[in-house]
Design a protein around this motif. Structure first.
Motif, PDB file in Angstrom:
ATOM      1  N   GLN A   1       0.832  -1.207   0.000  1.00  0.00           N
ATOM      2  CA  GLN A   1       0.000   0.000   0.000  1.00  0.00           C
ATOM      3  C   GLN A   1       0.866   1.257   0.000  1.00  0.00           C
ATOM      4  O   GLN A   1       0.588   2.211  -0.728  1.00  0.00           O
ATOM      5  CB  GLN A   1      -0.943  -0.002   1.201  1.00  0.00           C
ATOM      6  CG  GLN A   1      -2.048  -1.015   1.086  1.00  0.00           C
ATOM      7  CD  GLN A   1      -2.868  -1.126   2.368  1.00  0.00           C
ATOM      8  OE1 GLN A   1      -2.445  -0.710   3.445  1.00  0.00           O
ATOM      9  NE2 GLN A   1      -4.058  -1.703   2.238  1.00  0.00           N
TER      10      GLN A   1
ATOM     11  N   GLU B   1       0.982   4.160  -2.983  1.00  0.00           N
ATOM     12  CA  GLU B   1       0.760   5.588  -2.744  1.00  0.00           C
ATOM     13  C   GLU B   1       1.942   6.426  -3.240  1.00  0.00           C
ATOM     14  O   GLU B   1       1.767   7.454  -3.893  1.00  0.00           O
ATOM     15  CB  GLU B   1       0.537   5.846  -1.252  1.00  0.00           C
ATOM     16  CG  GLU B   1      -0.784   5.321  -0.745  1.00  0.00           C
ATOM     17  CD  GLU B   1      -0.911   5.412   0.781  1.00  0.00           C
ATOM     18  OE1 GLU B   1      -0.156   6.192   1.402  1.00  0.00           O
ATOM     19  OE2 GLU B   1      -1.766   4.704   1.330  1.00  0.00           O
TER      20      GLU B   1
ATOM     21  N   SER C   1       2.138   6.395  -7.088  1.00  0.00           N
ATOM     22  CA  SER C   1       1.060   7.216  -7.626  1.00  0.00           C
ATOM     23  C   SER C   1       1.423   8.700  -7.553  1.00  0.00           C
ATOM     24  O   SER C   1       1.248   9.445  -8.528  1.00  0.00           O
ATOM     25  CB  SER C   1      -0.231   6.936  -6.860  1.00  0.00           C
ATOM     26  OG  SER C   1      -1.270   7.727  -7.349  1.00  0.00           O
ATOM     27  N   ARG C   2       1.953   9.146  -6.422  1.00  0.00           N
ATOM     28  CA  ARG C   2       2.382  10.548  -6.278  1.00  0.00           C
ATOM     29  C   ARG C   2       3.505  10.878  -7.261  1.00  0.00           C
ATOM     30  O   ARG C   2       3.509  11.930  -7.893  1.00  0.00           O
ATOM     31  CB  ARG C   2       2.863  10.822  -4.846  1.00  0.00           C
ATOM     32  CG  ARG C   2       1.745  10.978  -3.848  1.00  0.00           C
ATOM     33  CD  ARG C   2       2.227  11.634  -2.561  1.00  0.00           C
ATOM     34  NE  ARG C   2       3.462  11.121  -2.034  1.00  0.00           N
ATOM     35  CZ  ARG C   2       3.577  10.319  -0.985  1.00  0.00           C
ATOM     36  NH1 ARG C   2       2.504   9.913  -0.340  1.00  0.00           N
ATOM     37  NH2 ARG C   2       4.758   9.923  -0.575  1.00  0.00           N
TER      38      ARG C   2
END
Length: 144
Positions: free
Chosen positions: A115, A119, A122-123
């Motif tokens: 996870q 994240e 993705s950023r």
């Protein structure tokens, strides 16, 4: 012509057992100091990152062997750290400069690690696209 020519081999449509297929989008890291990995108490700059793993080098001088398992790795980003990662050396090649590049695949990811990687990736993808790090705007303009 006395020499025999090279024979051509047909390429099978079936999936080969040991073929490597890239399953994750790799985000290039333009600032090697912003993303680092700690392996065996040494830090290395990361050249690209994905949920599946990282690329290190050139410029780093690790002494890894293909297939080697790396335990207790730490991925270090500006505001994030992911500890306890296990990696496997799946790729080693020579860069244009003659220095080696390594591909490390994360194995046995825990749910929290996966996870956190999702994240972060993705950023990073958003930043690359917003900053247009690949300078693809001219290509996009000609296709529309």
């Amino acid at each position: 012509m006395k020499n025999t020519s090279i024979e051509f081999c047909l390429i099978s449509d079936e999936k080969e057992e040991n073929s490597q297929v890239r399953r994750f989008f790799r985000v290039p890291v333009s600032d090697k100091e912003s993303v680092r990995v700690r392996i065996r108490q040494k830090e290395y700059g990361v050249s690209n990152i994905s949920r599946g793993g990282i690329g290190i080098g050139p410029g780093s001088r690790p002494e890894f062997e293909s297939g080697e398992i790396l335990v207790d790795c730490e991925l270090i980003l500006a505001n994030d750290r992911i500890n306890g990662l296990t990696g496997k050396i799946i790729h080693c090649s020579s860069a244009d400069t003659g220095q080696l590049r390594y591909g490390i695949q994360w194995i046995d990811l825990q749910t929290g690690q996966a996870q956190a990687l999702d994240e972060i990736i993705s950023r990073m993808k958003r930043l690359v696209l917003e900053n247009n790090d690949r300078k693809i705007s001219k290509i996009q303009e000609t296709k529309t």
